[in-house]
Design an enzyme around this catalytic site. Structure first.
Site, PDB file in Angstrom:
ATOM      1  N   LYS A  91       2.377 -28.409 -13.690  1.00 18.85           N
ATOM      2  CA  LYS A  91       3.578 -29.112 -13.075  1.00 18.85           C
ATOM      3  C   LYS A  91       4.425 -29.495 -14.080  1.00 18.85           C
ATOM      4  O   LYS A  91       4.111 -30.190 -15.212  1.00 18.85           O
ATOM      5  CB  LYS A  91       2.909 -30.534 -12.446  1.00 18.85           C
ATOM      6  N   PHE A  93      -2.481 -14.803 -16.226  1.00 18.28           N
ATOM      7  CA  PHE A  93      -3.174 -14.677 -14.844  1.00 18.28           C
ATOM      8  C   PHE A  93      -2.736 -13.583 -13.902  1.00 18.28           C
ATOM      9  O   PHE A  93      -2.647 -13.480 -12.744  1.00 18.28           O
ATOM     10  CB  PHE A  93      -3.655 -15.967 -14.215  1.00 18.28           C
ATOM     11  N   GLU A 129      -1.004 -19.562 -13.805  1.00 18.89           N
ATOM     12  CA  GLU A 129      -1.856 -20.776 -13.639  1.00 18.89           C
ATOM     13  C   GLU A 129      -3.287 -20.279 -13.342  1.00 18.89           C
ATOM     14  O   GLU A 129      -3.557 -19.507 -12.299  1.00 18.89           O
ATOM     15  CB  GLU A 129      -1.187 -21.610 -12.546  1.00 18.89           C
TER      16      GLU A 129
END
Length: 441
Positions: free
Chosen positions: A251, A218, A235
């Site tokens: 995470k 991204f 992410e």
């Protein structure tokens, strides 16, 4: 409203380089590149939007309603960002920490020119007022003689400073742990800023340097006048595809190793780590709750739980949560009901955000916010702004922030080391690129 034309390009990497340099003539630029990562919810390899016909720049007050009005009035593609501090529009919160970057809270624009890349196919979607420029722009961009050269800038020593001293970081993590042990929160994402003042950089060269290190799915280059975002984000925050909504929080982080066996062992250790899994599962529960606000009953699902993905710099633990929404559900409402993203806040979300504000030293701004687009049909895709350099050219101020999830089992020393691991690529590229020399690509 838009004229569309497609062309085949032989050297797509050269075309990408030319494309981003060509975009710098405009005041509004959003470039997003998947860097060859083709996941299940992949739409295109890269996209460039430039030159706003209309735009909106605002602070957090009534921001989502203003965005809703802007989106419904354009009935077109819009690109832009949501800063973390839009939390103050969603909840009764405030942001009073130091802000060296001074980015607006929200920015979106309706681009005159959009260029999509998929494989070797390049598609131009230009508003009718500029559609006669498609052929000329493609010819310029595809010229083999077009080369990118970095700007020659003064050679200045880069001095990257910590906004929070190590001892203060340890003390603040211990305070956060006290909140957790008392039951105020279960988890919170605690961040710290690294910054450089009086620094002149070439934003495009810096972006290319960061992207070469990380090659993230991204990756984003954003320009709003003198404000720049150079991002290697791994992410996705939120995507809407028809009536399906997808969130993919990260995470859990582990370093990579050059040795294949050692690298595999590090990935396997991350996958089995009870602390990292606990962090991830807490955020999965938070995201499920957020998505349920707009979802049709019974449609929230965890498609993938705690799967480890490997990137150039780090291994990451990622989960995928999806839901279905009504066809007439407003896309801005879906975003507002899930913002800010759980992976950058904590659980319970509002309590975590209050504690974050009290303990962090810097206003987050665009860091841990989101960049993306909304299509004319109301589909959208937004990343999470992490692993990113933010730059205010007028102030010669560059900044990157990193954070980690604090849970009951957290160790201040280990969390600090995780922050340094995440900061490595941004620090390296600023130190490598700040002394510019003529460089042809």
């Amino acid at each position: 409203m838009r004229k569309k034309a497609s062309f085949t390009v032989e050297d797509i990497n050269r075309f990408k380089t030319n494309l981003l340099q060509w975009a710098q003539q405009f005041d509004e630029v959003v470039w997003q590149d998947s860097n060859g990562h083709h996941g299940e919810y992949h739409s295109f390899d890269a996209i460039l939007a430039v030159d706003g016909l209309t735009s909106m720049v605002t602070d957090y007050e009534n921001a989502f309603e203003d965005l809703k009005t802007f989106q419904s009035s354009t009935k077109d593609w819009i690109f832009g960002y949501l800063s973390y501090d839009l939390k103050n529009d969603v909840e009764r919160l405030s942001s009073s920490n130091y802000d060296g970057l001074e980015f607006p809270d929200l920015f979106f624009f309706q681009p005159k020119k959009i260029i999509f890349l998929k494989g070797n196919l390049v598609s131009f979607h230009y508003l009718n007022m500029v559609d006669e420029e498609i052929e000329e722009d493609f010819k310029d961009l595809n010229s083999s003689s077009t080369t990118y050269s970095q700007n020659r800038l003064p050679q200045t020593a880069v001095s990257i400073k910590h906004r929070i001293a190590k001892e203060d970081y340890y003390a603040n993590v211990k305070t956060m742990l006290n909140h957790i042990h008392r039951g105020d929160i279960y988890e919170a994402n605690f961040c710290q800023e690294f910054y450089a003042e009086g620094l002149e950089i070439d934003p495009v060269a810096t972006y290319f340097g960061l992207n070469a290190i990380s090659r993230a799915p991204f990756a984003t280059f954003l320009k709003l006048n003198h404000h720049y975002l150079l991002s290697a984000s791994p992410e996705r925050y939120l995507k809407k595809q028809g009536t399906k909504v997808i969130s993919q929080p990260i995470k859990g982080t582990a370093k990579r190793a050059y040795d294949v066996a050692e690298d595999s062992e590090l990935a396997a250790t991350l996958a089995a780590d009870p602390k990292e899994r606990a962090e991830n599962i807490m955020i999965v529960d938070l995201v499920r709750n957020d998505l349920s606000k707009s979802a049709l009953k019974g449609t929230v699902q965890v498609e993938e739980l705690c799967k480890v993905y490997s990137f150039d710099q780090v291994h990451q633990m990622i989960s995928t949560i999806t839901s279905k929404v009504a066809p007439n559900k407003n896309p801005i409402d879906i975003i507002k009901e899930t913002f800010p993203m759980g992976s950058m806040t904590g659980a319970p979300k509002v309590s975590a955000m209050k504690i974050i504000e009290a303990l962090e030293a810097t206003k987050r701004g665009l860091y841990s916010g989101s960049v993306g687009y909304i299509s004319p049909e109301g589909d959208f895709d937004f990343n999470v702004v992490i692993r990113s350099i933010l730059y205010n050219k007028n102030k010669s101020y560059a900044s990157f922030s990193v954070g980690s999830a604090i849970t009951a089992k957290a160790s201040p020393e280990r969390e600090y080391e995780e922050c340094l691991l995440k900061a490595k690529a941004m620090q390296q590229v600023l130190e490598d690129v700040h002394n510019h020399r003529e460089d042809q690509r």
